[in-house]
Design a protein around this motif. Structure first.
Motif, short mmCIF file in Angstrom:
data_model
loop_
_atom_site.label_atom_id
_atom_site.label_comp_id
_atom_site.label_asym_id
_atom_site.label_seq_id
_atom_site.Cartn_x
_atom_site.Cartn_y
_atom_site.Cartn_z
N UNK A 15 0.83 -1.21 0.00
CA UNK A 15 0.00 0.00 0.00
C UNK A 15 0.86 1.26 0.00
N UNK A 16 0.22 2.44 0.01
CA UNK A 16 1.00 3.68 0.04
C UNK A 16 1.20 4.19 1.47
N UNK A 17 1.04 3.32 2.45
CA UNK A 17 1.27 3.72 3.84
C UNK A 17 2.76 4.06 4.05
N UNK A 18 2.99 5.07 4.89
CA UNK A 18 4.37 5.53 5.17
C UNK A 18 5.32 4.38 5.58
N UNK A 19 4.86 3.45 6.40
CA UNK A 19 5.74 2.40 6.93
C UNK A 19 6.40 1.55 5.85
N UNK A 20 5.73 1.43 4.68
CA UNK A 20 6.22 0.47 3.68
C UNK A 20 6.79 1.15 2.42
N UNK A 21 6.90 2.50 2.47
CA UNK A 21 7.47 3.18 1.30
C UNK A 21 8.94 2.80 1.14
N UNK A 22 9.40 2.72 -0.13
CA UNK A 22 10.76 2.28 -0.43
C UNK A 22 11.77 3.04 0.43
N UNK A 23 12.60 2.29 1.15
CA UNK A 23 13.62 2.86 2.02
C UNK A 23 14.91 2.10 1.69
N UNK A 24 15.98 2.82 1.30
CA UNK A 24 17.19 2.14 0.82
C UNK A 24 18.11 1.61 1.91
N UNK A 25 17.63 1.49 3.15
CA UNK A 25 18.48 0.94 4.21
C UNK A 25 18.86 -0.51 3.87
N UNK A 26 20.17 -0.79 3.93
CA UNK A 26 20.63 -2.15 3.63
C UNK A 26 20.53 -3.02 4.88
N UNK A 27 19.98 -4.22 4.74
CA UNK A 27 19.97 -5.15 5.87
C UNK A 27 21.35 -5.79 5.95
N UNK A 28 22.05 -5.64 7.10
CA UNK A 28 23.37 -6.27 7.20
C UNK A 28 23.26 -7.79 7.08
N UNK A 29 24.37 -8.43 6.66
CA UNK A 29 24.35 -9.90 6.59
C UNK A 29 24.20 -10.46 8.00
N UNK A 30 23.40 -11.51 8.13
CA UNK A 30 23.20 -12.14 9.44
C UNK A 30 24.51 -12.75 9.92
N UNK A 31 24.76 -12.65 11.23
CA UNK A 31 25.96 -13.30 11.79
C UNK A 31 25.51 -14.30 12.86
N UNK A 32 24.87 -15.39 12.43
CA UNK A 32 24.36 -16.36 13.40
C UNK A 32 25.49 -17.12 14.08
N UNK A 33 25.30 -17.45 15.34
CA UNK A 33 26.30 -18.22 16.08
C UNK A 33 26.19 -19.69 15.70
N UNK A 34 27.14 -20.47 16.18
CA UNK A 34 27.10 -21.92 15.96
C UNK A 34 25.80 -22.50 16.54
N UNK A 35 25.37 -21.94 17.69
CA UNK A 35 24.14 -22.42 18.33
C UNK A 35 22.95 -22.25 17.37
N UNK A 36 22.82 -21.07 16.75
CA UNK A 36 21.70 -20.84 15.83
C UNK A 36 21.82 -21.77 14.62
N UNK A 37 23.06 -21.92 14.13
CA UNK A 37 23.24 -22.82 12.97
C UNK A 37 22.84 -24.25 13.35
N UNK A 38 23.17 -24.64 14.59
CA UNK A 38 22.78 -25.99 15.03
C UNK A 38 21.26 -26.09 15.11
#
Ligand code: HEC
Ligand code: HEC
Length: 323
Positions: A148-171
């Motif tokens: 929709x054209x709601x403010x919350x979802x308008x195109x925003x060029x912020x880059x999502x950093x790459x996830x840095x999951x721990x071994x626990x999360x990978x497990x």
């Protein structure tokens, strides 16, 4: 004796090798990729009803994790309320930006992710909840709102950093955290006039209250929520954004440790505005401020009808006063 130590040494050697092998395997696999689930091909039609419902659902179930307070859009932030042992994790940019958000995803790809946890590239998304029992209509409402054209979802060029999951999360994502299947049949919510069935739907389908309010995320049963350990009896340890331990509460009808002695009005105040008879409620308990009074009443009726669990959570020990 010598022989004994030799055997013991041999056994230990095998165990060490197995553990090392498992760690190497988990590290190499990282966050797994799966085949793309069957993906709906038709675009979601935006009706005024869907846009209104979509806003309400996104406010209740997505904003806490995806809102970027600097830009006032859903372009994501670092997840400070996951345990530190999980590594550095970020919620994604889900605005309409084509390069940094989900502007290039089809409606079907968004739906497939919400149902299964599998992204358009096949990579499993971590922490992101799966909406297994949500009705097709509610899912469509969320998608319509994201477009929709709601403010919350308008195109925003912020880059999502790459996830840095721990071994626990990978497990975890290689063992217990798995994708859920696309529903084989249309998912339709019960009529509000069928109050108990509708109340159940709100708890397990639309708002997934049971996920936080049962014993532990790890023993929740996504396909058959009632089989989650300590279903709605509270005691799940969560974190707030300051990293403090906040325990979810018993919301079964047990009069001593649950909400059996509450009125429907008290319940509504707690769920919609965070005002519990035990004192003000804090995050991560969402404030369901746009929930209708009828919906709050249906949830209350359902909670009073399910098996009572006796499980004292911190407010039962007077801990709330200290907050
Ligand atoms: C508990 C926190 C949490 C909630 C609640 C949540 N998300 Fe997410 N979401 C995440 C995280 C973390 C990721 C990134 C996971 C990853 O990259 O492995 C994500 C990823 C996504 C993605 C994939 C974007 C991409 O480019 O990979 C979409 C789409 C999404 N979320 C939509 C939603 C919607 C819509 C809602 C509400 C109905 C929602 N999320 C609720 C945490 C959450
Ligand atoms: C993201 C996790 C989460 C979700 C989702 C969630 N809750 Fe909660 N809830 C909590 C936590 C944590 C607390 C305790 C807050 C505190 O200690 O201040 C709480 C407290 C409550 C209380 C107060 C109980 C008491 O004894 O004071 C009620 C009632 C409640 N939740 C109902 C619900 C309902 C109904 C839903 C779904 C519509 C829901 N919650 C969804 C985490 C959650």
């Amino acid at each position: 004796m010598k022989k004994f130590f030799k055997i013991l040494g041999g056994v230990l050697g095998v165990v060490v090798l197995a553990v090392v092998g498992f760690i190497v395997w988990v590290q190499a696999r990282g966050i797994p990729t799966y085949d793309k689930p069957p993906t709906p091909t038709t675009a979601v039609a935006a009706t005024p009803e869907r846009l209104a419902m979509g806003r309400s659902l996104v406010l209740a179930s997505c904003v806490d994790c995806h809102m970027n307070k600097q830009t006032n859009t859903l372009s994501g932030h670092q997840m400070l309320d996951v345990p530190q042992e999980f590594g550095k994790l970020y919620s994604a940019n889900i605005t309409q930006d084509k390069d940094h958000g989900i502007g290039n995803w089809t409606d079907g790809e968004v739906i497939a992710l919400l149902r299964t946890g599998i992204g358009r590239d096949g990579r499993y998304r971590i922490i992101m909840p799966h909406f297994v029992h949500m009705s097709d209509e509610d899912v469509n409402s969320i998608v319509a709102f994201l477009r929709s054209d709601h403010q919350w979802v308008q195109a925003d060029p912020t880059t999502t950093p790459a996830q840095e999951p721990s071994l626990l999360v990978k497990t975890l994502v290689n063992t217990v955290m798995k994708p859920t299947p696309m529903p084989a049949q249309p998912v339709v919510a019960p009529a509000p006039t069928d109050q108990l069935a509708y109340g159940r739907y709100l708890i397990v389908g639309r708002y997934q209250c049971y996920e936080c309010h049962s014993k532990d995320f790890k023993t929740n049963n996504a396909l058959e929520p009632e089989k989650s350990e300590g279903y709605l009896g509270g005691g799940n340890h969560l974190l707030n954004e300051q990293g403090r331990d906040i325990v979810s509460r018993n919301i079964t009808g047990d009069p001593e440790t649950g909400i059996g002695d509450w009125t429907a009005g008290q319940f509504q105040q707690a769920v919609k505005f965070g005002m519990s008879p035990n004192g003000p409620l804090s995050a991560p308990m969402p404030k369901y401020s746009t929930m209708s009074d009828e919906d709050a009443a249906a949830i209350y009726a359902y909670l009073q009808s399910i098996p009572k669990i006796k499980n004292a959570t911190p407010e039962d020990k007077g801990a709330v006063a200290a907050k």
